[in-house]
Design an enzyme around this catalytic site. Structure first.
Site, PDB file in Angstrom:
ATOM      1  N   ARG A  66      -1.526  -5.275 -24.779  1.00  0.00           N
ATOM      2  CA  ARG A  66      -2.783  -4.934 -23.663  1.00  0.00           C
ATOM      3  C   ARG A  66      -4.069  -5.737 -24.292  1.00  0.00           C
ATOM      4  O   ARG A  66      -5.090  -5.828 -23.674  1.00  0.00           O
ATOM      5  CB  ARG A  66      -2.995  -3.645 -23.818  1.00  0.00           C
ATOM      6  CG  ARG A  66      -4.170  -2.992 -22.734  1.00  0.00           C
ATOM      7  CD  ARG A  66      -3.792  -1.708 -22.127  1.00  0.00           C
ATOM      8  NE  ARG A  66      -3.357  -0.726 -23.210  1.00  0.00           N
ATOM      9  CZ  ARG A  66      -3.950  -0.005 -23.932  1.00  0.00           C
ATOM     10  NH1 ARG A  66      -5.160  -0.168 -24.354  1.00  0.00           N
ATOM     11  NH2 ARG A  66      -3.446   0.762 -25.155  1.00  0.00           N
ATOM     12  N   TYR A 119     -11.840 -11.365   0.946  1.00  0.00           N
ATOM     13  CA  TYR A 119     -10.598 -11.039   0.723  1.00  0.00           C
ATOM     14  C   TYR A 119     -10.603  -9.315   1.127  1.00  0.00           C
ATOM     15  O   TYR A 119     -11.424  -8.808   0.466  1.00  0.00           O
ATOM     16  CB  TYR A 119      -9.987 -11.267  -0.391  1.00  0.00           C
ATOM     17  CG  TYR A 119      -8.626 -10.613  -0.873  1.00  0.00           C
ATOM     18  CD1 TYR A 119      -7.646 -11.468   0.219  1.00  0.00           C
ATOM     19  CD2 TYR A 119      -8.209  -9.711  -1.586  1.00  0.00           C
ATOM     20  CE1 TYR A 119      -6.305 -10.844  -0.266  1.00  0.00           C
ATOM     21  CE2 TYR A 119      -7.077  -9.126  -1.708  1.00  0.00           C
ATOM     22  CZ  TYR A 119      -6.026  -9.883  -0.836  1.00  0.00           C
ATOM     23  OH  TYR A 119      -4.700  -9.297  -1.032  1.00  0.00           O
ATOM     24  N   ASP A 191     -14.741 -15.973  -6.479  1.00  0.00           N
ATOM     25  CA  ASP A 191     -13.224 -15.810  -6.480  1.00  0.00           C
ATOM     26  C   ASP A 191     -12.831 -17.385  -5.813  1.00  0.00           C
ATOM     27  O   ASP A 191     -13.436 -17.680  -4.828  1.00  0.00           O
ATOM     28  CB  ASP A 191     -12.827 -15.038  -5.335  1.00  0.00           C
ATOM     29  CG  ASP A 191     -11.454 -14.611  -5.223  1.00  0.00           C
ATOM     30  OD1 ASP A 191     -10.654 -15.610  -5.320  1.00  0.00           O
ATOM     31  OD2 ASP A 191     -11.118 -13.674  -4.555  1.00  0.00           O
ATOM     32  N   LYS A 216      -1.212 -16.799  -6.005  1.00  0.00           N
ATOM     33  CA  LYS A 216      -1.274 -17.835  -4.764  1.00  0.00           C
ATOM     34  C   LYS A 216      -1.268 -19.373  -5.496  1.00  0.00           C
ATOM     35  O   LYS A 216      -0.026 -19.661  -5.933  1.00  0.00           O
ATOM     36  CB  LYS A 216      -2.809 -17.904  -4.190  1.00  0.00           C
ATOM     37  CG  LYS A 216      -3.118 -16.283  -3.905  1.00  0.00           C
ATOM     38  CD  LYS A 216      -2.172 -15.623  -2.710  1.00  0.00           C
ATOM     39  CE  LYS A 216      -2.861 -14.139  -2.719  1.00  0.00           C
ATOM     40  NZ  LYS A 216      -3.869 -13.746  -2.483  1.00  0.00           N
TER      41      LYS A 216
END
Ligand SMILES: *Cc1c(COP(=O)(O)O)cnc(C)c1O
Length: 406
Positions: A66, A119, A191, A216
């Site tokens: 983590r 988005y 983004d 993507k």
């Protein structure tokens, strides 16, 4: 960036060369060529001081996944290098990156300025931050710096933008909007999923944080969900990393491994996506079933001039077009393609088509759809890397079905 071993000859070369020589964490002295997968999640130490120090920051020794992992760090360094950042945080998804950044940098009472066209997941997150966490949100168009200046308040903390908007491919005036934010001491988050760092590097235009859905183009093969946030400033990186360890959206090593495997062919794929998208956009524009084509590479696109400056090496692999026959024609088209697939998402090697008004933007009212430039006959295409003639043959036969419906 951390000090993982890297081919020293590649470090200063062009992105296409750097990308196939990412910094890689290996074992012993030799430099790995293939990407090693370090799936183990826990590390032991000789002294308690060394163990304590490992928690100090994003560049600490590996201790627990983590907080950091060698394969994940390799991905972080590779994307930070391409974007021109000082470091990065890889996450379990694009939304993991966006929510970690926003939750780390905002507190209740803060004001955020964001593009109107966002988005869907990001739009929903901002609505939630406004309703339940007391963050005030103002939406702007993305093309007018004066609009950002007018929206500024003493409490404005963040400007959130997307390089290219979905699905109408409007190009955001990153330099203009970010400059206004910077003068006011407001951080900018961009983004850059649609553009990839090969076509646009927002940090060069003043952005403080760049976020990606690595699901993507970076991954590129529809087989991994991942996200990355890249930072221009190490202190900002440390701050978001710290909150990231609390939120726990860390990338899994196997997902980072798959993403790095895909990333090394990004330059080839993006070149092909751009070339085929421009070819397809031009052919669509000349077809009788099509009213309008939205692709920044076309001279009549409203942001064509801006795109030439901001995306000089290509305009990306996503385009949209409006079928004259409206919703019925769009349904006929999207259900008639055979090589292309009717599926959401984008950025992979396969061509995908989708009808935004009934899928990604289904929550919008007719007025909101119209304001976003989405008509009943709008179809979005994520152009894959198939042969352009095979793709056009498929699109053409599906257009014929759409024409019958019109
Ligand atoms: C897909 C996407 C996201 C969300 O990414 P996930 O990996 O699905 O969480 C965020 N921004 C943009 C522009 C996207 O296309």
């Amino acid at each position: 960036m951390s000090d993982l071993p890297r081919n020293p000859a590649a470090a200063t070369l062009r992105p296409e060369s750097r990308i196939v020589h990412p910094p890689l964490a290996g074992l012993g002295g030799a430099r790995p060529m293939g990407v090693p997968l370090h799936q183990g999640h826990l590390y032991a130490f000789e002294t308690s001081e060394a163990l304590t120090a490992s928690f100090a920051g994003p560049d600490g020794a590996f201790v627990y996944n983590r907080y950091g992992n060698p394969t994940v760090r390799s991905l972080e360094d590779a994307v930070a290098d391409l974007e021109g950042g000082t470091g990065a945080l890889a996450t379990a998804s694009g939304m993991g990156a966006i929510s970690t950044v926003l939750l780390a940098l905002l507190r209740s009472g803060d004001h955020l300025i964001a593009q109107r066209s966002l988005y869907g997941g990001t739009f929903a997150l901002l609505a939630d931050l406004a309703q339940r966490w007391g963050v005030e949100v103002t939406h702007v168009s993305g093309s007018d710096p004066d609009e950002v200046a007018a929206a500024l308040r003493p409490t404005t903390r963040l400007l959130h933008l997307e390089t290219v908007s979905n699905p109408t491919t409007r190009v955001t005036d990153l330099p203009g909007l970010i400059a206004v934010a910077k003068r006011a001491g407001v951080l900018s988050v961009v983004d850059n999923t649609f553009a990839t760092p090969l076509l646009c590097r927002p940090i060069e235009h003043g952005a403080d944080v760049v976020v990606h859905s690595a699901t993507k183009y970076l991954g590129g093969h529809s087989d991994v969900l991942a996200g990355v946030a890249v930072f221009a400033d190490p202190e900002l990186h440390r701050k978001v990393w710290h909150h990231g360890t609390e939120l726990g959206a860390s990338a899994d090593p196997f997902a980072a491994w798959l993403t790095l495997r895909g990333l090394q062919t990004l330059a080839l794929r993006v070149r092909r996506h751009c070339d085929t998208a421009l070819d397809l956009a031009s052919r669509l524009a000349a077809h009788p079933a099509v009213d309008a084509v939205h692709y920044p590479g076309l001279p009549d696109h409203p942001d064509h001039e801006l795109a030439r400056r901001l995306l000089p090496d290509g305009h990306g692999g996503v385009l949209a077009f409006d079928l004259a026959g409206g919703r019925e024609a769009a349904r006929a088209f999207t259900e008639s393609v055979r090589l292309a697939a009717l599926a959401p998402s984008l950025g992979g090697v396969h061509t995908l088509v989708v009808h935004p008004a009934s899928t990604s933007h289904r929550q919008l009212s007719d007025e909101e759809l119209a304001a976003a430039g989405i008509g009943p006959g709008t179809v979005r295409v994520s152009v894959g890397i198939e042969h352009p003639e095979d793709l056009w043959a498929d699109v053409e036969q599906a257009l014929a079905k759409a024409l019958v419906k019109a």
